[in-house]
Write a protein that holds these residues in place. Structure first.
Motif, PDB file in Angstrom:
ATOM      1  N   PHE A  46       0.974  -1.270  -0.312  1.00 43.45           N
ATOM      2  CA  PHE A  46      -0.121  -0.180   0.122  1.00 43.45           C
ATOM      3  C   PHE A  46       0.766   1.300  -0.082  1.00 43.45           C
ATOM      4  CE2 PHE A  46      -3.879  -2.142   1.225  1.00 43.45           C
ATOM      5  CZ  PHE A  46      -4.751  -1.509   0.372  1.00 43.45           C
ATOM      6  N   GLN A  62       2.468   1.766  -3.528  1.00 40.88           N
ATOM      7  CA  GLN A  62       1.662   2.048  -4.376  1.00 40.88           C
ATOM      8  C   GLN A  62       1.103   3.117  -4.362  1.00 40.88           C
ATOM      9  OE1 GLN A  62       2.852  -0.120  -6.523  1.00 40.88           O
ATOM     10  NE2 GLN A  62       1.097  -1.066  -7.545  1.00 40.88           N
ATOM     11  N   ALA A  63       1.415   3.843  -3.228  1.00 39.94           N
ATOM     12  CA  ALA A  63       0.691   5.117  -2.980  1.00 39.94           C
ATOM     13  C   ALA A  63       1.309   6.205  -3.882  1.00 39.94           C
ATOM     14  CB  ALA A  63       1.171   5.858  -1.476  1.00 39.94           C
ATOM     15  N   ILE A  65      -3.117  -4.414  -5.646  1.00 36.82           N
ATOM     16  CA  ILE A  65      -3.327  -3.131  -5.255  1.00 36.82           C
ATOM     17  C   ILE A  65      -2.889  -2.191  -6.207  1.00 36.82           C
ATOM     18  CG2 ILE A  65      -2.611  -1.586  -3.229  1.00 36.82           C
ATOM     19  CD1 ILE A  65      -2.328  -4.046  -1.545  1.00 36.82           C
ATOM     20  N   GLN A 111      -1.218   4.434  -7.697  1.00 34.91           N
ATOM     21  CA  GLN A 111      -2.031   5.497  -7.468  1.00 34.91           C
ATOM     22  C   GLN A 111      -1.218   6.789  -8.394  1.00 34.91           C
ATOM     23  OE1 GLN A 111      -5.267   5.782  -5.872  1.00 34.91           O
ATOM     24  NE2 GLN A 111      -4.687   3.870  -6.157  1.00 34.91           N
ATOM     25  N   PHE A 123      -3.814   5.851   0.276  1.00 33.06           N
ATOM     26  CA  PHE A 123      -2.999   4.521   0.392  1.00 33.06           C
ATOM     27  C   PHE A 123      -2.180   4.522   1.258  1.00 33.06           C
ATOM     28  CE2 PHE A 123      -3.553   1.835  -3.548  1.00 33.06           C
ATOM     29  CZ  PHE A 123      -5.164   1.795  -3.529  1.00 33.06           C
ATOM     30  N   ILE A 182      -3.725   4.108   4.776  1.00 35.37           N
ATOM     31  CA  ILE A 182      -4.089   2.554   5.006  1.00 35.37           C
ATOM     32  C   ILE A 182      -2.643   1.637   5.354  1.00 35.37           C
ATOM     33  CG2 ILE A 182      -4.757   0.595   3.690  1.00 35.37           C
ATOM     34  CD1 ILE A 182      -6.651   2.482   2.126  1.00 35.37           C
ATOM     35  N   GLY A 183      -1.708   2.137   4.649  1.00 31.92           N
ATOM     36  CA  GLY A 183      -0.265   1.182   4.691  1.00 31.92           C
ATOM     37  C   GLY A 183       0.250   1.507   6.059  1.00 31.92           C
TER      38      GLY A 183
END
Length: 225
Positions: free
Chosen positions: A29, A32-33, A101, A104, A113, A116-117
């Motif tokens: 997460f 991938q942010a 996932i 972004q 993200f 969340i991570g």
């Protein structure tokens, strides 16, 4: 905390499966942010870019180097430490390869993200630490350096984070607003999770390998006498 020998299967499951699965998901997460990731992940990105190895493979390799360094500095490790070393990497690669996932491309999505991570990282840390089967590689190194240098654990954490993020950036790792946010946010999320669970991490007593093996085979405790 006294624990029955019969609790070990469940403790191993939570430490190895639940905790490390969530750890892997939390790292993906944050990656991938796409707004910069945590210091150690910046280093892993840089090493992956420079070597051509996958992020997960670098995760395992770097964790092995870190934990061996901590052991050489006198730190004891447990089964939980080994779970932290070897299990998240393959899961990270699986998620990234399958694109489970998505990456972004906007700041709001990236911040979501990242948040969340960081929260999942706090949750995963609480899960594996409460089982008291050993600390993770970076924590072990931080404690070992603190003992050897006489500096506070906080100072050693800041020093390590600064060193690895600089090296990672020079190797091509992504540094950004997420890097700064994670340096403060991950620790905060971990603290809030422990507080919400009513557990003081300072009162946890992490078992090393020898202690766990002795508990699993109590009849062999005095075999040296």
């Amino acid at each position: 905390m006294h624990r029955s020998i019969h609790s070990y299967p469940l403790r191993f499951f939570h430490s190895a499966v639940t905790g490390q699965l969530l750890c892997a998901v939390s790292i993906v997460f944050m990656l991938q942010a796409n707004i910069g990731t945590s210091p150690w992940n910046v280093l892993k990105q840089g090493l992956s870019s420079a070597s051509g190895m996958s992020f997960g493979a670098i995760d395992v390799f770097l964790n092995v180097v870190i934990i061996l360094t901590a052991v050489l500095l006198g730190e004891r490790i447990g089964f939980g430490s080994l779970f932290c070393v070897f299990l998240p990497g393959p899961v990270i690669d699986f998620i990234l390869r399958r694109e489970l996932i998505p990456l972004q491309s906007t700041l709001p999505g990236g911040l979501l993200f990242l948040g969340i991570g960081m929260e999942l990282m706090g949750l995963s840390t609480w899960i594996y630490m409460r089982e008291e089967l050993g600390e993770g590689p970076r924590d072990a190194l931080m404690v070992a350096l603190s003992r050897k240098t006489g500096k506070s654990a906080g100072f050693c954490r800041v020093f390590l984070d600064g060193a690895v993020v600089t090296l990672g950036w020079l190797l091509g790792g992504q540094v950004g607003i997420g890097t700064i946010a994670s340096m403060f946010g991950i620790g905060t999320c971990i603290g809030l999770t422990f507080r919400a669970a009513g557990i003081d991490p300072k009162k946890l007593h992490q078992e090393d390998l020898a202690k766990t093996l002795a508990n699993l085979h109590p009849g062999k405790k005095h075999s040296r006498s």
